[in-house]
Design an enzyme around this catalytic site. Structure first.
Site, PDB file in Angstrom:
ATOM      1  CB  CYS A  98      89.129   7.176  63.561  1.00  0.00           C
ATOM      2  SG  CYS A  98      89.720   5.885  64.404  1.00  0.00           S
ATOM      3  CG  HIS A 117      86.288   4.432  60.533  1.00  0.00           C
ATOM      4  ND1 HIS A 117      87.364   4.975  59.969  1.00  0.00           N
ATOM      5  CD2 HIS A 117      86.509   3.973  61.710  1.00  0.00           C
ATOM      6  CE1 HIS A 117      88.571   4.678  60.751  1.00  0.00           C
ATOM      7  NE2 HIS A 117      88.004   4.083  61.779  1.00  0.00           N
ATOM      8  CD  GLU A 148      85.914   6.025  56.818  1.00  0.00           C
ATOM      9  OE1 GLU A 148      87.050   5.661  57.139  1.00  0.00           O
ATOM     10  OE2 GLU A 148      85.342   6.979  57.300  1.00  0.00           O
TER      11      GLU A 148
END
EC number: 6.3.4.2
Length: 554
Positions: free
Chosen positions: A380, A518, A520
């Site tokens: 990001c 993102h 994650e």
């Protein structure tokens, strides 16, 4: 009607209700049940999207673009069910819904009150989120005794009264402190916590006793006697070395059996197979390699702000039996340093963030990684910093910047997204005057990867989907100029309008990749995520001084 397990907490906060609930959910899932989870938060914010990371920690994003509590990240890391906006409800959202109904005239002129209108709306949200599942676990945020939690506790009391014990279970997590001077575990706080619950009409069916060490049988009997809970339903939850081992610990004590018996689910369940969790724990405890990753962020003093990033890095290591040590660095500090803190690091990750504080430190970090051939992973804001670095120092675009930080930049290589298409195909628009809350590009978005690139190799397919949370994006006016300067745009949105992934050619840098999404949020301990697995492998290769001869697998 879905059987519901309500999880409350007592004595103090941050005892681990979310981990305990998610661990039980993972056992029930392993026994063949279709499980979902839900978080009821007592704060008045509509969602945590505009809350400070220093106060609240990470904002976790779901597939449908909901900005939620970080506990939903715990839930998705432990169970296979993908959650949505329905699974995260706050006091603010409840009141917003009720007030909207009142303005429409839905209450037909009635005086709108906490009981029944607020509690009815809470129950409606619970029913909506849990319909169609075999079991649902619902965590009540905060601590019993907090005034903010009372409407939620009243609502779940009503649910139990109407549905009965076969369709609603109360599970209470409480602290059993160890007093070192006396050499004793003290049960009195637990007794008072249960007394507080019973005063509002809730009798726990199960007690989860958090302590530094295992609660002995004698103390469990004492707790059972004073709290009117069956002794076998007093579960010891001691501190453990590996949190992902909690499902194994709760299975050993038979917590899942208490649920199966009370809800009469025997005909629906099989024996629990937790071999995947056992493999995860074994990989954590017996690594074959070790790397150190620098995480250069803005909120490193409150590491919960990067909870999913830290976990995803560890998951990436688990898949190759590698221990990942994290070195947390404040981006702002690097602006005034000689980058000595980045020496002897095996890899650098720059995570997301907002605002100009520390951005120059992130840009300098990207420059350091690029010039010193250190594996770099930008997420990001970390991608935007990498683009600004490349524009300034390789493409010779002096004073290149993001318009988030400098609206007068002569080369705004990162700009505000004014229009984009949602997952449902609808066009959304915004401008500089739009509200901050809920106006970002949010949720799961598909992207197409360029053949022959590192991103395509890591993912192993042409089209992938990742979750997003951002307002600013690569400025398309600079695509050609930066590509001509050597930057590789390896991922784009399906309509080719938004740049999703950039990287450096592998003949100029061993591993340099940055993405706008993102990733994650889609990493789990049992599966990992291809980008994090690839990044950790690159860090291992740097440490080893070249290509690894063979892969170690968890």
């Amino acid at each position: 009607m879905t059987p519901l397990i309500f999880v409350t907490g007592g004595v103090v906060s941050s005892l681990g209700k979310g981990i305990a609930a998610a661990s039980l959910a993972s056992i029930l899932e392993a026994r063949g049940l279709k499980v979902t989870m839900m978080k009821l938060d007592p704060y008045i914010n509509v969602d945590p999207g505009t809350m400070s990371p220093f106060q609240h920690g990470e904002v976790y994003v779901t597939d449908d673009g909901a900005e939620t509590d970080l506990d939903l990240g715990h839930y998705e890391r432990y169970v296979r069910t993908r959650l949505s906006r329905k699974n995260s409800v706050t006091t603010g959202r409840i009141y917003e819904n009720v007030i909207r109904k009142e303005r429409r005239g839905d209450y037909l002129g009635a005086t709108v009150q906490v009981i029944p209108h607020i509690t009815d709306e809470i129950r409606r949200c619970i029913d909506e989120a849990t319909a169609g599942f075999d079991v649902a676990l619902i965590e009540i945020g905060g601590t019993v005794g907090d005034i903010e939690s009372l409407p939620f506790l009243e609502a779940i009391r009503q649910v139990r009264t109407e549905r009965g014990a076969e369709k609603a279970m109360f599970m209470h997590l409480t602290l059993v402190p160890y007093i070192a001077a006396a050499g004793e575990l003290k049960t009195k706080p637990t007794q008072h916590s249960v007394k507080e619950l019973r005063s509002i009409g809730i009798q726990p069916d199960v007690l989860l006793c958090r302590s530094e060490q295992a609660v002995p049988d004698s103390e469990r009997r004492k707790i059972a006697l004073f709290t009117n809970v069956s002794e076998r339903a007093v579960i010891s939850c001691p501190d453990i070395d590996v949190l992902y081992g909690m499902p194994l610990e709760l299975l050993r004590q038979g917590l899942d059996e208490l649920v199966i018996v009370q809800f009469k689910l025997r005909d629906k369940v099989a024996a629990a197979d937790l071999s995947e969790w056992a493999a995860v724990v074994d990989a954590v405890k017996h690594p074959l390699d070790e790397v150190t990753i620098a995480v250069v962020g803005k909120y490193v003093d409150h590491q919960d702000a990067y909870k999913s990033v830290a976990e995803a890095l560890r998951h990436g290591g688990l898949r190759q039996r590698t221990k990942v040590n994290l070195k947390w660095l404040e981006a702002q500090d690097l602006e005034r340093s000689d980058m000595a803190a980045l020496q002897d690091i095996d890899g650098i990750l720059v995570p997301g963030g907002f605002g100009d504080r520390g951005f120059e430190g992130k840009v300098q970090t990207s420059k350091f990684a690029r010039e010193h051939k250190v594996p770099y992973f930008g997420i990001c804001y970390g991608m935007q910093a990498a683009v600004v670095d490349y524009a300034r120092h390789v493409a010779d675009l002096d004073a290149a910047n993001s318009t988030e930080n400098d609206r007068q930049s002569p080369h705004p290589v990162i700009g505000l997204i004014t229009e984009w298409r949602t997952a449902t195909g609808e066009v959304e628009k915004r401008d500089e005057k739009s509200d901050l809350g809920g106006t970002m590009r949010l949720g799961l978005q598909e992207q197409r990867l360029k053949p022959g690139t590192l991103a395509r190799e890591l993912y192993g397919k042409d089209v992938v989907a990742e979750r997003h949370r951002h307002r600013y994006e690569f400025n398309n006016r600079y695509r050609t100029q930066l590509e001509d300067a050597g930057l590789v745009i390896s991922g784009k949105s399906m309509d080719d309008t938004l740049v999703e992934v950039v990287e450096l050619p592998r003949d100029t840098h061993p591993w340099f990749l940055a993405c706008q999404a993102h990733p994650e949020f889609l990493s789990t301990p049992r599966d990992g995520h291809p980008l994090f697995i690839g990044f950790v492998r690159a860090a291992r290769e740097k440490k080893a001084g070249g290509k690894l001869l063979k892969e170690a697998r968890a």
